[in-house]
Design a protein around this motif. Structure first.
Motif, short mmCIF file in Angstrom:
data_model
loop_
_atom_site.label_atom_id
_atom_site.label_comp_id
_atom_site.label_asym_id
_atom_site.label_seq_id
_atom_site.Cartn_x
_atom_site.Cartn_y
_atom_site.Cartn_z
N UNK A 5 -3.19 -13.63 23.46
CA UNK A 5 -3.01 -12.97 22.21
C UNK A 5 -2.62 -11.35 22.75
N UNK A 6 -2.53 -10.92 24.44
CA UNK A 6 -2.45 -9.61 23.90
C UNK A 6 -0.71 -10.09 23.77
N UNK A 38 -15.70 -3.94 15.71
CA UNK A 38 -16.09 -5.24 14.17
C UNK A 38 -15.11 -5.67 13.71
N UNK A 39 -13.98 -4.81 12.91
CA UNK A 39 -12.72 -4.77 12.38
C UNK A 39 -12.09 -5.73 13.53
N UNK A 84 -10.28 -9.86 18.09
CA UNK A 84 -9.82 -10.44 17.18
C UNK A 84 -10.07 -11.61 18.36
N UNK A 85 -9.63 -11.54 19.19
CA UNK A 85 -9.70 -12.78 20.21
C UNK A 85 -10.90 -12.79 20.97
N UNK A 86 -12.73 -12.77 20.96
CA UNK A 86 -13.74 -12.84 20.78
C UNK A 86 -13.72 -13.88 19.13
N UNK A 104 -10.59 -11.84 13.53
CA UNK A 104 -10.39 -13.10 14.03
C UNK A 104 -11.06 -13.85 13.75
N UNK A 105 -12.42 -13.88 13.38
CA UNK A 105 -13.45 -15.08 12.97
C UNK A 105 -12.40 -16.21 12.10
#
Length: 362
Positions: free
Chosen positions: A87-88, A16-17, A76-78, A22-23
């Motif tokens: 991203x990785x 969730x964090x 974050x990616x999502x 990411x959003x």
């Protein structure tokens, strides 16, 4: 005074964090991915396919070894609508461009609370990197479902750099370079390792994470934790397959970008030379009088981080226009941590031109 960067505050489980982070930073994450895809091409000769293959390997290792951090990074990616493998890969940028930087940056320092004017443990550093990176940065504040809070400088899409947590544990870092560095199967990117360190609630657990996690890059971790009696500081030189350590001498530690412990590796700083060979020693001298008087203040740290000895490749680093554009570096941000007061300070770089702003964990 307002922070010089966006402050992104998120709460919840790691996933969730990550999704909320990411959003909130989707445009910055996209810009940072683009910056590094170009850098991977220019500095390491890696095309997009090679980058994604490496990113997928990093992702597998992170999920196996540090699943909470991996869940956050997947989030974050999502949230950002980014490709997870890319991203990785940017979180593994040090591993992927190993050996291409000829003069690593960053000068860090830590002083025990027994030697500061306020009795609080202070850590800090200048973070030196390519000036183009300045525009793709955030201050990330998280509070997870366990109640652990973290605040850290971060490149957009990454999870940590210099920072501290609500357990009074903090970390600063310096890039190192050795002949063991390089991407390989089964290693965790050092920015993922950094986040795992900040997810711990005591110094012993932080050292376990640092020492036990397989890695493909060499780095220096200046760790500290607030406690009665002035707290504790431990400096770890972490290289693939080995670890060296330094303890405070006369109440403090400083470090630059070369090895100071006798690890059985080739220090690549010896191949390239540069300012690292004097920055750490100069930082010790600049703090020596205040340390001896046991009256070190945040202002002493700020004066240190604004020092121009050896300009332009000084502690307060400035661009040398004679360097190739891809090799240019300056102090992008400067960070100051008060671990007892859970206080995070930051100045845009070079810090000689900017003031420090502060925030604290609630």
């Amino acid at each position: 005074m307002a922070l010089p960067l966006p402050l992104i505050s998120v709460t919840g489980t790691p996933a969730e964090c990550g999704a909320a982070y990411g959003a909130a930073t989707a445009a910055l994450v996209g810009a940072n991915v683009d910056l590094y895809l170009q850098r991977f091409r220019d500095q390491a000769g890696l095309d997009a396919t090679a980058v994604r293959i490496s990113g997928a390997a990093f992702r597998r290792s992170a999920h196996e070894l540090l699943p909470r951090v991996a869940a956050m990074l997947d989030g974050v990616a999502e949230g950002a609508g980014a490709n997870a493998e890319e991203l990785y890969a940017i979180n593994g940028r040090t591993e992927l461009i190993y050996g291409s930087r000829r003069d690593g940056g960053c000068t860090s320092a830590g002083v025990l609370g027994t030697h500061t004017a306020t009795g609080t443990l202070l850590l800090g550093q200048n973070w030196d990197w390519h000036p183009a990176q300045r525009e793709a940065m955030v201050v990330l504040a998280t509070r997870d479902e366990r109640g652990l809070a973290v605040i850290t400088l971060a490149e957009a899409g990454m999870l940590a750099k210099a920072g501290l947590n609500s357990a009074g544990l903090g970390v600063c870092l310096n890039m190192l370079g050795t002949d063991r560095d390089g991407p390989r199967e089964g290693v965790v990117p050092y920015h993922v390792l950094l986040r795992a360190v900040l997810e711990t609630d005591h110094l012993g657990a932080a050292t376990r994470v640092a020492c036990r996690t397989p890695r493909g890059a060499s780095l220096n971790l200046l760790l500290g934790q607030a406690a009665a009696g002035g707290g504790e500081i431990l400096d770890l030189e972490v290289v693939p397959g080995d670890v060296g350590w330094l303890h405070p001498v006369d109440g403090y530690v400083t470090h630059a970008n070369h090895l100071e412990t006798p690890l059985p590796v080739r220090d690549r700083a010896k191949d390239f030379g540069g300012s690292s060979f004097f920055r750490g020693a100069r930082a010790r001298r600049l703090l020596a009088d205040a340390v001896a008087a046991r009256k070190v203040t945040e202002d002493d740290f700020i004066a240190l981080f604004r020092d121009h000895g050896g300009f332009p490749m000084s502690i307060c680093r400035h661009v040398d226009e004679r360097d190739e554009p891809v090799e240019r570096a300056e102090t992008v941000y400067s960070v100051l941590l008060d671990l007892d007061r859970r206080r995070f300070g930051i100045a845009a770089g070079p810090p000689c031109q900017h003031e420090y702003a502060f925030t604290s964990l609630e």
